[in-house]
Design a protein around this motif. Structure first.
Motif, mmCIF file in Angstrom:
data_model
loop_
_atom_site.group_PDB
_atom_site.id
_atom_site.type_symbol
_atom_site.label_atom_id
_atom_site.label_comp_id
_atom_site.label_asym_id
_atom_site.label_seq_id
_atom_site.Cartn_x
_atom_site.Cartn_y
_atom_site.Cartn_z
ATOM 1 N N LEU A 190 -7.037 -68.110 40.686
ATOM 2 C CA LEU A 190 -6.532 -68.715 39.459
ATOM 3 C C LEU A 190 -7.009 -67.959 38.226
ATOM 4 N N ILE A 191 -6.334 -68.193 37.104
ATOM 5 C CA ILE A 191 -6.709 -67.600 35.820
ATOM 6 C C ILE A 191 -7.439 -68.672 35.013
ATOM 7 N N ARG A 192 -8.569 -68.307 34.438
ATOM 8 C CA ARG A 192 -9.346 -69.257 33.644
ATOM 9 C C ARG A 192 -8.961 -69.143 32.176
ATOM 10 N N VAL A 193 -8.545 -70.265 31.605
ATOM 11 C CA VAL A 193 -8.271 -70.350 30.178
ATOM 12 C C VAL A 193 -9.503 -70.983 29.562
ATOM 13 N N LEU A 194 -10.034 -70.345 28.531
ATOM 14 C CA LEU A 194 -11.342 -70.717 27.997
ATOM 15 C C LEU A 194 -11.242 -71.237 26.570
ATOM 16 N N LYS A 195 -11.948 -72.341 26.305
ATOM 17 C CA LYS A 195 -12.118 -72.813 24.930
ATOM 18 C C LYS A 195 -13.575 -72.544 24.562
ATOM 19 N N THR A 196 -13.771 -71.634 23.605
ATOM 20 C CA THR A 196 -15.128 -71.268 23.202
ATOM 21 C C THR A 196 -15.735 -72.361 22.333
ATOM 22 N N THR A 197 -17.015 -72.218 22.026
ATOM 23 C CA THR A 197 -17.714 -73.226 21.228
ATOM 24 C C THR A 197 -17.168 -73.326 19.808
ATOM 25 N N ASP A 198 -16.550 -72.241 19.302
ATOM 26 C CA ASP A 198 -15.965 -72.289 17.961
ATOM 27 C C ASP A 198 -14.495 -72.717 17.977
ATOM 28 N N GLY A 199 -13.991 -73.164 19.145
ATOM 29 C CA GLY A 199 -12.645 -73.716 19.246
ATOM 30 C C GLY A 199 -11.541 -72.714 19.513
ATOM 31 N N GLN A 200 -11.894 -71.465 19.768
ATOM 32 C CA GLN A 200 -10.894 -70.434 20.047
ATOM 33 C C GLN A 200 -10.494 -70.507 21.521
ATOM 34 N N ILE A 201 -9.195 -70.321 21.810
ATOM 35 C CA ILE A 201 -8.698 -70.400 23.184
ATOM 36 C C ILE A 201 -8.207 -69.027 23.624
ATOM 37 N N THR A 202 -8.778 -68.531 24.737
ATOM 38 C CA THR A 202 -8.429 -67.213 25.264
ATOM 39 C C THR A 202 -8.386 -67.271 26.790
ATOM 40 N N ILE A 203 -7.966 -66.153 27.392
ATOM 41 C CA ILE A 203 -8.040 -66.017 28.851
ATOM 42 C C ILE A 203 -9.350 -65.325 29.185
ATOM 43 N N ASP A 204 -10.092 -65.911 30.110
ATOM 44 C CA ASP A 204 -11.371 -65.359 30.540
ATOM 45 C C ASP A 204 -11.155 -64.600 31.844
ATOM 46 N N ALA A 205 -11.091 -63.291 31.752
ATOM 47 C CA ALA A 205 -10.831 -62.463 32.934
ATOM 48 C C ALA A 205 -12.014 -62.468 33.906
ATOM 49 N N THR A 206 -13.241 -62.549 33.385
ATOM 50 C CA THR A 206 -14.421 -62.489 34.245
ATOM 51 C C THR A 206 -14.720 -63.832 34.898
ATOM 52 N N GLY A 207 -14.353 -64.925 34.237
ATOM 53 C CA GLY A 207 -14.652 -66.254 34.771
ATOM 54 C C GLY A 207 -16.079 -66.679 34.535
ATOM 55 N N ARG A 208 -16.793 -65.963 33.668
ATOM 56 C CA ARG A 208 -18.212 -66.246 33.462
ATOM 57 C C ARG A 208 -18.596 -66.517 32.002
ATOM 58 N N LYS A 209 -17.647 -66.455 31.097
ATOM 59 C CA LYS A 209 -17.981 -66.662 29.689
ATOM 60 C C LYS A 209 -18.341 -68.120 29.422
ATOM 61 N N ASN A 210 -19.140 -68.339 28.387
ATOM 62 C CA ASN A 210 -19.543 -69.688 28.021
ATOM 63 C C ASN A 210 -18.387 -70.435 27.381
ATOM 64 N N GLY A 211 -18.259 -71.706 27.715
ATOM 65 C CA GLY A 211 -17.231 -72.540 27.131
ATOM 66 C C GLY A 211 -16.570 -73.410 28.179
ATOM 67 N N ARG A 212 -15.650 -74.233 27.726
ATOM 68 C CA ARG A 212 -14.915 -75.144 28.594
ATOM 69 C C ARG A 212 -13.747 -74.395 29.219
ATOM 70 N N GLY A 213 -13.595 -74.490 30.516
ATOM 71 C CA GLY A 213 -12.547 -73.760 31.203
ATOM 72 C C GLY A 213 -11.501 -74.665 31.822
ATOM 73 N N ALA A 214 -10.278 -74.173 31.854
ATOM 74 C CA ALA A 214 -9.180 -74.813 32.571
ATOM 75 C C ALA A 214 -8.515 -73.711 33.389
ATOM 76 N N TYR A 215 -7.944 -74.071 34.511
ATOM 77 C CA TYR A 215 -7.434 -73.057 35.434
ATOM 78 C C TYR A 215 -5.928 -73.155 35.605
ATOM 79 N N LEU A 216 -5.291 -71.972 35.692
ATOM 80 C CA LEU A 216 -3.846 -71.852 35.855
ATOM 81 C C LEU A 216 -3.521 -70.868 36.962
ATOM 82 N N CYS A 217 -2.454 -71.137 37.706
ATOM 83 C CA CYS A 217 -1.945 -70.148 38.658
ATOM 84 C C CYS A 217 -1.423 -68.955 37.862
ATOM 85 N N PRO A 218 -1.471 -67.759 38.429
ATOM 86 C CA PRO A 218 -0.998 -66.580 37.686
ATOM 87 C C PRO A 218 0.526 -66.452 37.686
ATOM 88 N N SER A 219 1.225 -67.524 37.319
ATOM 89 C CA SER A 219 2.692 -67.475 37.252
ATOM 90 C C SER A 219 3.162 -68.135 35.958
#
Length: 91
Positions: free
Chosen positions: A24-53
């Motif tokens: 799965l692909i991890r979508v990350l919400k950082t502590t400052d509220g920015q939303i990005t894709i976390d390629a490593t899966g290890r960055k700090n923040g709240r994560g949500a997961y999506l299939c790569p489609s």
């Protein structure tokens, strides 16, 4: 006794299926509220997961999966940037 290693499972916010975390692909919400894709899966923040489609991304947008996961309103620009990043990952 077999010592089989447990594979972490996560639920896709688009289709709702349980899959291996690495698939799965991890979508990350950082502590400052920015939303990005976390390629490593290890960055700090709240994560949500999506299939790569793109189908799952569209389902997540329609069902407001990211909004539920992050407990906040998601601007349209964030979805557009996620779509672009997903297209780059497909290539």
């Amino acid at each position: 006794m077999s010592t089989e290693k447990k594979v972490p499972q996560r639920q896709c916010i688009g289709c709702g299926e349980m899959k291996n975390k690495r698939d799965l692909i991890r979508v990350l919400k950082t502590t400052d509220g920015q939303i990005t894709i976390d390629a490593t899966g290890r960055k700090n923040g709240r994560g949500a997961y999506l299939c790569p489609s793109m189908d799952c991304l569209k389902k997540a947008v329609k069902g407001k999966g990211l909004e539920r996961s992050f407990k906040m309103a998601i601007p349209k620009e964030v979805y557009e940037s996620l779509e672009k990043e997903m297209e780059q990952l497909d290539q």
